[in-house]
Scaffold this motif. Structure first.
Motif, short mmCIF file in Angstrom:
data_model
loop_
_atom_site.label_atom_id
_atom_site.label_comp_id
_atom_site.label_asym_id
_atom_site.label_seq_id
_atom_site.Cartn_x
_atom_site.Cartn_y
_atom_site.Cartn_z
N ARG A 187 0.82 -1.22 0.00
CA ARG A 187 0.00 0.00 0.00
C ARG A 187 0.85 1.27 0.00
O ARG A 187 0.50 2.26 -0.65
CB ARG A 187 -0.92 -0.04 1.23
N PHE A 188 1.97 1.25 0.74
CA PHE A 188 2.80 2.45 0.87
C PHE A 188 4.18 2.21 0.26
O PHE A 188 4.37 2.36 -0.93
CB PHE A 188 2.91 2.86 2.33
N ASP A 189 5.15 1.87 1.11
CA ASP A 189 6.51 1.61 0.63
C ASP A 189 7.27 0.79 1.66
O ASP A 189 6.72 0.42 2.71
CB ASP A 189 7.24 2.91 0.30
N LEU A 190 8.53 0.52 1.36
CA LEU A 190 9.34 -0.35 2.22
C LEU A 190 9.55 0.23 3.60
O LEU A 190 9.46 -0.47 4.61
CB LEU A 190 10.70 -0.62 1.54
N LYS A 191 9.82 1.54 3.69
CA LYS A 191 10.12 2.12 5.01
C LYS A 191 8.91 2.04 5.95
O LYS A 191 9.07 1.83 7.16
CB LYS A 191 10.60 3.56 4.87
N THR A 192 7.71 2.16 5.40
CA THR A 192 6.51 2.05 6.23
C THR A 192 6.31 0.62 6.69
O THR A 192 5.93 0.37 7.84
CB THR A 192 5.27 2.52 5.44
N ARG A 193 6.55 -0.34 5.80
CA ARG A 193 6.49 -1.75 6.18
C ARG A 193 7.47 -2.05 7.31
O ARG A 193 7.12 -2.69 8.30
CB ARG A 193 6.81 -2.62 4.97
N LEU A 194 8.71 -1.58 7.16
CA LEU A 194 9.73 -1.86 8.17
C LEU A 194 9.40 -1.18 9.50
O LEU A 194 9.68 -1.73 10.57
CB LEU A 194 11.10 -1.42 7.67
N LEU A 195 8.80 0.02 9.44
CA LEU A 195 8.42 0.71 10.68
C LEU A 195 7.37 -0.10 11.43
O LEU A 195 7.48 -0.32 12.64
CB LEU A 195 7.89 2.11 10.37
N GLY A 196 6.33 -0.56 10.71
CA GLY A 196 5.29 -1.36 11.36
C GLY A 196 5.87 -2.64 11.95
O GLY A 196 5.54 -3.02 13.07
N ALA A 197 6.72 -3.31 11.18
CA ALA A 197 7.33 -4.55 11.67
C ALA A 197 8.24 -4.30 12.86
O ALA A 197 8.27 -5.08 13.81
CB ALA A 197 8.11 -5.22 10.54
N THR A 212 -0.32 3.30 17.22
CA THR A 212 0.41 3.77 16.04
C THR A 212 0.31 2.77 14.91
O THR A 212 0.05 3.13 13.74
CB THR A 212 1.88 4.03 16.39
N VAL A 213 0.52 1.49 15.23
CA VAL A 213 0.46 0.46 14.19
C VAL A 213 -0.94 0.37 13.60
O VAL A 213 -1.11 0.27 12.38
CB VAL A 213 0.90 -0.91 14.76
N LEU A 214 -1.96 0.42 14.46
CA LEU A 214 -3.33 0.38 13.95
C LEU A 214 -3.60 1.58 13.04
O LEU A 214 -4.25 1.45 12.00
CB LEU A 214 -4.32 0.37 15.10
N GLY A 215 -3.09 2.75 13.44
CA GLY A 215 -3.27 3.93 12.60
C GLY A 215 -2.71 3.74 11.21
O GLY A 215 -3.32 4.15 10.20
N LEU A 216 -1.52 3.10 11.10
CA LEU A 216 -0.94 2.80 9.79
C LEU A 216 -1.89 1.98 8.93
O LEU A 216 -2.09 2.27 7.74
CB LEU A 216 0.38 2.04 9.97
N PHE A 217 -2.48 0.96 9.54
CA PHE A 217 -3.36 0.08 8.77
C PHE A 217 -4.68 0.76 8.41
O PHE A 217 -5.21 0.55 7.31
CB PHE A 217 -3.62 -1.21 9.55
N LEU A 218 -5.23 1.56 9.31
CA LEU A 218 -6.50 2.23 9.01
C LEU A 218 -6.32 3.25 7.89
O LEU A 218 -7.19 3.39 7.01
CB LEU A 218 -7.05 2.91 10.26
N VAL A 219 -5.21 3.98 7.91
CA VAL A 219 -4.93 4.89 6.81
C VAL A 219 -4.79 4.11 5.51
O VAL A 219 -5.31 4.52 4.45
CB VAL A 219 -3.65 5.71 7.09
N ALA A 220 -4.09 2.97 5.58
CA ALA A 220 -3.91 2.15 4.39
C ALA A 220 -5.24 1.65 3.83
O ALA A 220 -5.46 1.63 2.62
CB ALA A 220 -3.00 0.97 4.72
N PHE A 221 -6.15 1.26 4.72
CA PHE A 221 -7.43 0.71 4.28
C PHE A 221 -8.39 1.76 3.74
O PHE A 221 -9.06 1.54 2.72
CB PHE A 221 -8.12 -0.01 5.44
#
Length: 571
Positions: free
Chosen positions: A111-121, A496-505
Motif C-alpha cells: 500500500r505504501f513503501d518499504l520504510k513504512t512496512r519496516l516501521l510497522g514490523a 500507532t500500528v493500527l493507525g498505519l493500517f487504518l490509513v492504508a485501508f
C-alpha cells in the motif's frame, strides 16, 4: 507438591507437547508451511489458538489477584473486543487472504513503501519481543517464590520446551498444541471455582458468597463514570479496548499468524467470531475465581503477605519484631472480619433492611482495617528491604492453590499456568521469527535465497528470539501487576500500528511519506504522554491511532508527489 501433583503436572504437560509434535510430524517442510501451517485448520482450532495466544500465564496469575483487590471491573477492558472481531473479519481478513501475505506488514509495503512496512514490523518486534520476556518471567518468578523452585532453571526449562516444539513443528504445531492447552486452562479454572465454593463454610451458600463480595465492593462489573484517569470503565473499554483489540488481533503478527492458518476466509472469520463470543465469559470466569478466593478469605484468615519469601526475608532483619506486631493485630482483625461477615449474612436472612445496612457498614469497616494492616506490613517490608517489590496481587491465586487445593488439583492448576505461558510464548516466538525472516531477512538481505535456506533461517531466527526472551526473563524484575504491564506495553505501540493500517485501508489518497512521518510523530507523542501524564493506558490506543490518521491527512498536502504503490506484495 505431592507425588500425585507432580505426576499430573508432568504427565499433562508431556501429553500436550507430544500431541502437538505428533499431529504435525513431517508437515513443515516448506517456509510457508512452517510459518503459516499449510492453510488447512478449521475454525474451532483457530478460535482456541487465538484465545490461547492472548491468555498467557499472566492472565491466570494476575487476573484473579486483580479481582481480589479491585473487583470485577477489569472485565470492562474486553467490552470492545467483540466489535473488533466483526470489523477484523469484515475488513482485515479478506485483504490478507487476497494478497496471500505471510505477515501483516507485507501489506504496508504493497500500500505504501518499504520504510513504512519496516516501521510497522519494527514496532511489533520491539513490543512483542519485550512482552515475550515478561510472559516467561511472570510464571517463573512466582512459581519460584511460592514453591521454592530455583528461578533460572524454571525459566530455562519453560523456554526450552516452547522453543523445541515451536521450531520443530512450526505454526501448525503451535495451533494444535494450543487447542489442548486451552481445554486444560478452561477446565482447570472451572474446577478451581467449584473447589473454592466447596471450601466455603457450610453455612455460606454460593448466593451468599456473591452477596458478601457485593457488600465489600467486589461485584463492580460495569461503571459508566467517565474519567480519563480511570483505567477500567465502560467508556475506556468500549473505545480504548476496541482500538487495542483492533490493533492486537488485526495487526499483531502473533495473532494474524493464528487465523491465517485457516483453510478459507470463512474458517478464519468463524475462528475470530468464536473468540469474540467466548472471550468475555472466559475473563469473567477467571475474575470470578478471584472473587471466590476473596470471599473464602473473609471466613478463613489469609496470609498478611501473599509473597511468603518477603516475609521470611524480613524476619531475618532488625524489623522482624515490627512485622510480628502487625501480624498479631492482623489475626485479631481477621477474627473480627469473620464475625462481621456472619452477622451480615444473618441480617440478610432476617430481611431487616436497617439491620442489613448496619451490618454492611461494620463489615466494610473491618475490611478497611484489614487493608490498612496490609499497607502497614508492606511499609515494614520497604523499611527492612529497601527496593523490594511489595505489591503481591500476582501471588494471591497461586498461594491459595498451594495452601488449599486438594492433592492432584495443585498439579493441574500449575499445569494450567505453565500451559498458558507456553501457548502464548509459542505464538510470540513463531510471530517474531516470521516477521524477522519475511520483513527483514528475506526483504533486505537474501531476496533470492532458496526455500530451503529460508526455512532454516526461519527456525534459527525463532530460536534466536526464544533465547532473547529467556535472557530478558532472566534479568527482569517483577513489575507492579503483570497483566497490566503487558497491556500497557502493548497500548504504547499498538495505536500507532493500527493507525498505519487504518490509513492504508480507508484513506486511499494518503501516500507513504505522510503516513510514515505521522506514525513517527504519533509514537513519540504517546511515549511522552505515558512518561508525563496519568492518562489511563487504554486511551493510548485511541490517541496513537487518531494522531496517525489526523496527522496523515494534515501532512499529505505538503508532501512531494509520489507514485501510487502497486497492488502486489513486495517480498
Amino acid at each position: 507438591m505431592t507425588l500425585l501433583d507432580w505426576l499430573v503436572l508432568i504427565g499433562t504437560t508431556a501429553f500436550i507437547v507430544g500431541w502437538g509434535l505428533w499431529r504435525t510430524r513431517g508437515e513443515s517442510n516448506t517456509t510457508e508451511e512452517y510459518l503459516r501451517g499449510g492453510h488447512d485448520l478449521r475454525w474451532p482450532t483457530i478460535g482456541l489458538s487465538v484465545m490461547a495466544t492472548q491468555a498467557s500465564a499472566i492472565t491466570f496469575l494476575s487476573v484473579p489477584g486483580q479481582a481480589y483487590e479491585d473487583g470485577m471491573r477489569f472485565v470492562q477492558f474486553y467490552f470492545g473486543l467483540p466489535i473488533a472481531m466483526v470489523i477484523i473479519s469484515a475488513v482485515f481478513v479478506p485483504i490478507y487472504y487476497r494478497l496471500n501475505v505471510l505477515t501483516a506488514y507485507e501489506y504496508l509495503e504493497s500500500r505504501f513503501d518499504l520504510k513504512t512496512r519496516l516501521l510497522g514490523a519494527l514496532l511489533f518486534l520491539i513490543q512483542r519481543g519485550l512482552a515475550s520476556g515478561i510472559t516467561i518471567y511472570a510464571p517463573s518468578i512466582i512459581l519460584s517464590a511460592i514453591f521454592g523452585w530455583p528461578l533460572e532453571p524454571t525459566i530455562v526449562l519453560m523456554g526450552g520446551l516452547v522453543i523445541l516444539y515451536t521450531v520443530t513443528g512450526g505454526s501448525k504445531a503451535v495451533s494444535q498444541t494450543q487447542k489442548q492447552q486451552m481445554v486444560v486452562m478452561l477446565g482447570g479454572m472451572v474446577v478451581a471455582a467449584l473447589v473454592i465454593v466447596w471450601r466455603l463454610p457450610e453455612h455460606v451458600s454460593f448466593g451468599q458468597a456473591v452477596d458478601v463480595a457485593g457488600a465489600l465492593g467486589r461485584m463492580n462489573v460495569v461503571s459508566f463514570d467517565f474519567d480519563f484517569q480511570d483505567r477500567y470503565n465502560f467508556w475506556s473499554g468500549i473505545t480504548g479496548g476496541l482500538f487495542l483489540s483492533l490493533s492486537y488481533f488485526g495487526t499483531d503478527q502473533s495473532q494474524v499468524g493464528r487465523y491465517l492458518t485457516g483453510r478459507s476466509i470463512t474458517e478464519s472469520r468463524l475462528g475470530l467470531l468464536f473468540n469474540g463470543v467466548l472471550k468475555i465469559p472466559m475473563q469473567f470466569l477467571i475474575l470470578f475465581v478471584g472473587i471466590l478466593v476473596f470471599v473464602f478469605y473473609q471466613f478463613t484468615a489469609p496470609p498478611l503477605l501473599f509473597n511468603n519469601t518477603l516475609r521470611a526475608r524480613v524476619q531475618a532483619t532488625a524489623h522482624a519484631d515490627e512485622l510480628a506486631a502487625v501480624e498479631t493485630r492482623w489475626a485479631q482483625a481477621q477474627a473480627d472480619k469473620r464475625a462481621e461477615a456472619d452477622r451480615y449474612l444473618a441480617a440478610r436472612e432476617s430481611g431487616d433492611s436497617a439491620a442489613v445496612a448496619s451490618a454492611r457498614e461494620r463489615l466494610q469497616a473491618t475490611s478497611r482495617t484489614a487493608e490498612g494492616l496490609r499497607k502497614e506490613a508492606k511499609a515494614v517490608v520497604s523499611r527492612a528491604l529497601p527496593g523490594a517489590e511489595t505489591k503481591d496481587s500476582d501471588y494471591i491465586f497461586i498461594s491459595f492453590v498451594k495452601d488449599w487445593m486438594p492433592s492432584g488439583l495443585v498439579g493441574l492448576l500449575i499445569c494450567v499456568i505453565l500451559a498458558a505461558a507456553m501457548s502464548s510464548i509459542a505464538s510470540e516466538l513463531n510471530a517474531l521469527g516470521a516477521t524477522t525472516t519475511v520483513d527483514f531477512y528475506r526483504r533486505l538481505i537474501r531476496r533470492e535465497a532458496s526455500d530451503r535456506h529460508m526455512l532454516i533461517a526461519s527456525k534459527l531466527l525463532t530460536v534466536f528470539w526464544g533465547l532473547v526472551a529467556v535472557a530478558f526473563a532472566s534479568f527482569a524484575s517483577l513489575l507492579d501487576n503483570l497483566i497490566q504491564a503487558v497491556n500497557i506495553l502493548g497500548s504504547i505501540f499498538y495505536g500507532t500500528v493500527l493507525g498505519l493500517f487504518l490509513v492504508a485501508f480507508f484513506l486511499k489518497h494518503v501516500r507513504s511519506h505522510a503516513v510514515f512521518l505521522a506514525a513517527v510523530l504519533s509514537q513519540g507523542t504517546v511515549i511522552a504522554l505515558y512518561a508525563t501524564t496519568k492518562i489511563g493506558y487504554l486511551w493510548y490506543n485511541v490517541i496513537g491511532c487518531a494522531l496517525v490518521v489526523v496527522l496523515s491527512l494534515l501532512l499529505q498536502p505538503f508532501m512531494p508527489r509520489e507514485q501510487q504503490a502497486g497492488p502486489s506484495v513486495q517480498t
